[in-house]
Motif scaffolding. Structure first.
Motif, PDB file in Angstrom:
ATOM      1  N   ALA A 101      -9.703   2.657  -3.644  1.00 42.35           N
ATOM      2  CA  ALA A 101      -9.772   1.108  -4.325  1.00 42.35           C
ATOM      3  C   ALA A 101      -9.354  -0.196  -3.833  1.00 42.35           C
ATOM      4  O   ALA A 101     -10.073  -1.215  -4.761  1.00 42.35           O
ATOM      5  N   SER A 102      -9.113  -0.547  -2.300  1.00 39.81           N
ATOM      6  CA  SER A 102      -9.368  -2.088  -2.456  1.00 39.81           C
ATOM      7  C   SER A 102     -10.600  -2.465  -1.328  1.00 39.81           C
ATOM      8  O   SER A 102     -11.020  -3.275  -0.737  1.00 39.81           O
TER       9      SER A 102
ATOM     10  N   TYR B  64      -3.128   9.969  -2.231  1.00 37.84           N
ATOM     11  CA  TYR B  64      -3.049   8.470  -2.870  1.00 37.84           C
ATOM     12  C   TYR B  64      -2.812   7.604  -1.851  1.00 37.84           C
ATOM     13  O   TYR B  64      -3.821   6.554  -2.053  1.00 37.84           O
ATOM     14  N   GLU B  65      -3.140   7.545  -0.925  1.00 33.99           N
ATOM     15  CA  GLU B  65      -3.477   6.271   0.397  1.00 33.99           C
ATOM     16  C   GLU B  65      -4.977   6.473   0.121  1.00 33.99           C
ATOM     17  O   GLU B  65      -5.748   6.172   0.394  1.00 33.99           O
TER      18      GLU B  65
ATOM     19  N   ARG C 162      -6.032   4.607  -2.294  1.00 34.74           N
ATOM     20  CA  ARG C 162      -5.761   3.195  -2.498  1.00 34.74           C
ATOM     21  C   ARG C 162      -6.616   2.566  -1.797  1.00 34.74           C
ATOM     22  O   ARG C 162      -7.370   1.982  -1.873  1.00 34.74           O
ATOM     23  N   SER C 163      -7.251   3.633  -0.591  1.00 31.19           N
ATOM     24  CA  SER C 163      -8.101   2.431   0.456  1.00 31.19           C
ATOM     25  C   SER C 163      -9.677   2.693  -0.350  1.00 31.19           C
ATOM     26  O   SER C 163     -10.294   1.892  -0.103  1.00 31.19           O
TER      27      SER C 163
ATOM     28  N   GLN D 230       1.003  12.072  -0.320  1.00 25.87           N
ATOM     29  CA  GLN D 230       0.743  11.592   0.181  1.00 25.87           C
ATOM     30  C   GLN D 230      -0.631  10.872   0.518  1.00 25.87           C
ATOM     31  O   GLN D 230      -0.898   9.535   0.774  1.00 25.87           O
TER      32      GLN D 230
END
Length: 227
Positions: free
Chosen positions: A225-226, A218-219, A222-223, A215
Motif C-alpha cells: 500500500a505504501s 499485514y507487513e 502495508r508495504s 503479522q
C-alpha cells in the motif's frame, strides 16, 4: 468406537480374562499413567497365572494412585491367595483406612487377625469367577466401576475438537489457541493426561505460527500500500 480398556473391562466382567488380556495390554500402552487400567491388567495377569507381571502392574497402579482403596483391596486379595498374610493384612488395612465404606476390606483384615487360613488359589473349574468366594469377601470387577474407560472415552471427543481448533488457529489464532487450551484441559481432567498436554502444546505452537503468518501478511499489505 469403544476403547481397548472398555472392551477389556467388559470381557473381565464376563470372566473372559484370557480374552481381556490383549485389550488391557493395549490399554496400558495407550494410558500408562491411568492407575485403574494398570489394576485391570494386573487382575487379568493374575487369572492367567502370570504372577510376575501381575505384581508389576499392581505396583504401578499403587504408585500412580496411592489413595485408591480398591487397588489396595485387590492387592490384598492377591497377597492373601499367595499366602503372604502379613502383607495382605497391611493392604486390607490400607484399603479400609482410605475408604471406610469398604467393609469387605475390614472383614478380610479381621479374618486374618483371627488366624484365618491362607486364601486358596482359585480354580477356574470350581469357581468361574475367582472373586466370588467366602474368604476373603468378594472383590468382583463390577465393584470397581470403570472410571478409566468412561473418562478416557469422553476425553476422545475433546482431544479431536482440540486438535481441530488448534489447526484452525493458523487462520484465527485467538480462537484456535483458546479453544485448544480449553479442550486440552478438559481432556486432562477426564484421564487423558498425555493427550491433553499434546493438544495444549499444539494449540500454542500453531497459534504462534498463525499469529506470525498474520503479522507477515499485514507487513506485506502495508508495504504494498505504501508503494
Amino acid at each position: 468406537m469403544r476403547s481397548p480398556v472398555e472392551i477389556g473391562y467388559e470381557l473381565m466382567l464376563q470372566g473372559k480374562y484370557a480374552e481381556a488380556l490383549p485389550f488391557l495390554q493395549r490399554a496400558v500402552a495407550e494410558q500408562p499413567r491411568e492407575p485403574r487400567v494398570q489394576l485391570y491388567l494386573a487382575l487379568a495377569y493374575t487369572h492367567a497365572g502370570d504372577n510376575t507381571n501381575a505384581e508389576k502392574h499392581f505396583a504401578q497402579a499403587i504408585a500412580l494412585d496411592p489413595h485408591d482403596a480398591y487397588i489396595f483391596y485387590n492387592w490384598g486379595a492377591y497377597l492373601h491367595r499367595q499366602g503372604r498374610l502379613q502383607d495382605a493384612l497391611k493392604a486390607y488395612d490400607t484399603a479400609y483406612r482410605l475408604d471406610p465404606t469398604l467393609i469387605g476390606a475390614k472383614q478380610a483384615a479381621d479374618s486374618l487377625r483371627g488366624g484365618a487360613p491362607a486364601y486358596p488359589q482359585p480354580s477356574m473349574v470350581a469357581a468361574p469367577n475367582p472373586y466370588i468366594a467366602a474368604q476373603p469377601p468378594p472383590v468382583n470387577p463390577s465393584d470397581l466401576s470403570m472410571p478409566a474407560a468412561q473418562r478416557y472415552g469422553s476425553a476422545r471427543g475433546c482431544i479431536t475438537a482440540g486438535v481441530l481448533l488448534a489447526v484452525f488457529g493458523l487462520c484465527v489464532p485467538p480462537v484456535g489457541l483458546l479453544g485448544g487450551l480449553i479442550c486440552g484441559v478438559i481432556a486432562m481432567t477426564r484421564g487423558a493426561l498425555a493427550s491433553g498436554l499434546v493438544v495444549i502444546a499444539l494449540a500454542i505452537v500453531l497459534g504462534l505460527i498463525g499469529n506470525w503468518m498474520w503479522q507477515m501478511l499485514y507487513e506485506l499489505v502495508r508495504s504494498a500500500a505504501s508503494m
